[in-house]
Design a protein around this motif. Structure first.
Motif, short mmCIF file in Angstrom:
data_model
loop_
_atom_site.label_atom_id
_atom_site.label_comp_id
_atom_site.label_asym_id
_atom_site.label_seq_id
_atom_site.Cartn_x
_atom_site.Cartn_y
_atom_site.Cartn_z
N ALA A 47 38.37 -6.59 81.87
CA ALA A 47 37.62 -5.67 82.65
C ALA A 47 37.02 -4.56 81.91
O ALA A 47 35.76 -4.25 82.10
CB ALA A 47 38.78 -4.94 83.29
N ALA A 48 37.66 -4.22 80.55
CA ALA A 48 36.44 -3.32 79.73
C ALA A 48 35.32 -4.08 79.22
O ALA A 48 34.28 -3.33 79.05
CB ALA A 48 37.32 -2.84 78.61
N VAL A 49 35.51 -5.39 79.06
CA VAL A 49 33.92 -6.13 78.66
C VAL A 49 33.12 -6.11 79.75
O VAL A 49 32.06 -5.76 79.61
CB VAL A 49 34.45 -7.62 78.10
CG1 VAL A 49 33.07 -8.31 77.77
CG2 VAL A 49 35.38 -7.26 76.70
N ALA A 50 33.73 -6.42 81.09
CA ALA A 50 32.74 -6.56 82.10
C ALA A 50 32.21 -5.15 82.38
O ALA A 50 31.04 -4.92 82.74
CB ALA A 50 33.87 -6.89 83.25
N LYS A 51 32.89 -4.09 82.27
CA LYS A 51 32.24 -2.60 82.57
C LYS A 51 31.25 -2.56 81.45
O LYS A 51 30.17 -1.93 81.76
CB LYS A 51 33.38 -1.70 82.41
CG LYS A 51 32.93 -0.32 82.71
CD LYS A 51 34.17 0.66 82.59
CE LYS A 51 33.69 2.16 82.80
NZ LYS A 51 32.94 2.74 81.99
N ALA A 52 31.40 -2.68 80.27
CA ALA A 52 30.35 -2.52 79.26
C ALA A 52 29.02 -3.13 79.37
O ALA A 52 28.13 -2.81 79.41
CB ALA A 52 31.24 -2.67 77.81
N ILE B 143 36.85 -3.32 89.09
CA ILE B 143 35.72 -3.09 88.23
C ILE B 143 34.69 -3.74 89.04
O ILE B 143 33.51 -2.98 89.33
CB ILE B 143 35.53 -3.34 86.81
CG1 ILE B 143 36.61 -2.66 85.72
CG2 ILE B 143 34.32 -3.70 86.13
CD1 ILE B 143 35.99 -1.19 85.55
N ILE B 144 34.78 -4.88 89.40
CA ILE B 144 33.91 -5.58 90.13
C ILE B 144 33.53 -4.91 91.48
O ILE B 144 32.37 -4.64 91.86
CB ILE B 144 34.49 -6.98 90.51
CG1 ILE B 144 34.73 -7.68 89.32
CG2 ILE B 144 33.48 -7.80 91.49
CD1 ILE B 144 33.62 -7.99 88.41
N ALA B 145 34.45 -4.48 92.08
CA ALA B 145 34.58 -3.55 93.24
C ALA B 145 33.76 -2.26 93.05
O ALA B 145 32.88 -1.86 94.12
CB ALA B 145 35.72 -3.22 94.00
N ASN B 146 34.01 -1.85 92.15
CA ASN B 146 33.24 -0.32 91.79
C ASN B 146 31.76 -0.66 91.39
O ASN B 146 30.98 0.38 91.83
CB ASN B 146 33.94 0.38 90.57
CG ASN B 146 35.39 1.07 90.87
OD1 ASN B 146 35.65 1.23 91.95
ND2 ASN B 146 36.14 1.09 89.86
N TYR B 147 31.41 -1.61 90.79
CA TYR B 147 30.18 -1.79 90.35
C TYR B 147 29.30 -2.86 91.54
O TYR B 147 28.12 -2.95 91.41
CB TYR B 147 29.94 -2.28 88.90
CG TYR B 147 30.42 -1.43 87.85
CD1 TYR B 147 29.15 -0.47 87.38
CD2 TYR B 147 31.62 -1.08 87.61
CE1 TYR B 147 29.35 0.56 86.40
CE2 TYR B 147 31.91 -0.17 86.66
CZ TYR B 147 30.77 0.51 86.01
OH TYR B 147 31.15 1.57 84.92
N ASN B 148 30.08 -3.37 92.52
CA ASN B 148 29.53 -4.23 93.46
C ASN B 148 28.61 -5.26 92.73
O ASN B 148 27.40 -5.50 93.40
CB ASN B 148 28.76 -3.27 94.42
CG ASN B 148 28.47 -4.22 95.78
OD1 ASN B 148 29.40 -4.92 96.10
ND2 ASN B 148 27.47 -3.54 96.52
#
Length: 274
Positions: A101-106, A130-135
């Motif tokens: 998730a941290a890699v996805a977010k960055a 993370i996916i939901a938050n960034y859509n």
């Protein structure tokens, strides 16, 4: 079948090609080839010019028994690659191959458009949030265990039925969080024997029951070269054959090392199918 990539609607009713660009020293086919900026820019430009709709960046090899890479090191590999590609090709749609998730977010914050998760949230319980938050569109792959253990976890009673249940549960969870753009990846080569890979490919149209785009990632994999008794370097022709079969089974994205050949495959497939 539309997915929203950074405000751009991509129509997957016509199959698309996703080019693979690994910024790792140890991927099974192209490990170590793209270690510096010039190499990354050159390969990204080549794939885009050949017709890739997406580029899939990976910084942690998921080959069987792959060495462990820290989260910090994965981010330090992937973020500069995203930056340099988008600097030279600002319209490129980058998919990030990560289960963290941290890699996805960055990656998303740096400009990535899609997250491609080999574990569909199984290896990081924060991934769905993370996916939901960034859509962003989310590719959910079927796998058991992790890259270090998956090849010992191939005992199924009915592999396709179990995979269909697995995806149904993942889709249900994603929908409950408001995640709209989902893509399914059967995970050829992940927690599957060679024979199981071919059974999944033979029956792949079953996953169309979930009414979501399906990605096929067979490019130069051992299911090809072990069957043909050659090597990954000699598996391009076999890749094209299986990509064609995947298209007949409903695949909407071909994830490949060789973009030009995959684009030609789709062009001829579309010609036959009007």
């Amino acid at each position: 079948m539309l997915i929203n990539c950074k405000g751009q609607l991509v129509d997957l009713s016509i199959p698309k090609v996703m080019g693979i660009l690994n910024v790792t020293p140890n991927s099974f086919f192209d490990g170590g080839k793209y270690k510096n900026e010039d190499d990354i820019i050159s390969q990204a430009g080549k794939m885009l010019s050949e017709g890739a709709a997406f580029i899939d960046l990976g910084a942690y090899s998921s080959k069987p028994s792959a060495e462990f890479v820290t989260e910090k090191e994965e981010i330090e590999r992937i973020v500069p690659a995203i930056e340099v590609i988008l600097k030279h090709f600002p319209d490129a749609l980058l998919s990030i191959d990560t289960f963290r998730a941290a890699v996805a977010k960055a990656s998303i914050e740096t400009g990535a458009a899609i997250i491609n998760d080999i574990a569909a949230g199984e290896l990081d319980d924060k991934m769905f949030d993370i996916i939901a938050n960034y859509n962003v569109p989310y590719i959910m792959m079927h796998m058991r265990g992790n890259p270090q253990t998956m090849q010992s976890l191939t005992n199924y009673e009915d592999i396709v039925k179990e995979m269909l249940f697995y995806f149904s549960e993942k889709v249900k969870k994603a929908r409950s969080l408001g995640i709209n753009d989902l893509i399914l990846d059967p995970g050829f080569g992940f927690a599957k024997t060679t024979d199981q890979n071919y059974e999944v490919l033979q029956k792949m149209e079953v996953f169309n029951l979930l009414e979501l785009p399906v990605l096929a990632g067979v490019s130069r994999k051992s299911m090809i070269y072990k069957t043909l008794n050659n090597s990954a370097q000699e598996a391009l022709n076999g890749t094209t054959v299986l990509n064609t079969i995947a298209l007949t089974k409903g695949a909407k994205i071909l994830r490949v090392h060789d973009v030009k050949e995959a684009v030609e495959c789709i062009t001829l497939f579309n010609k036959i199918n009007g």
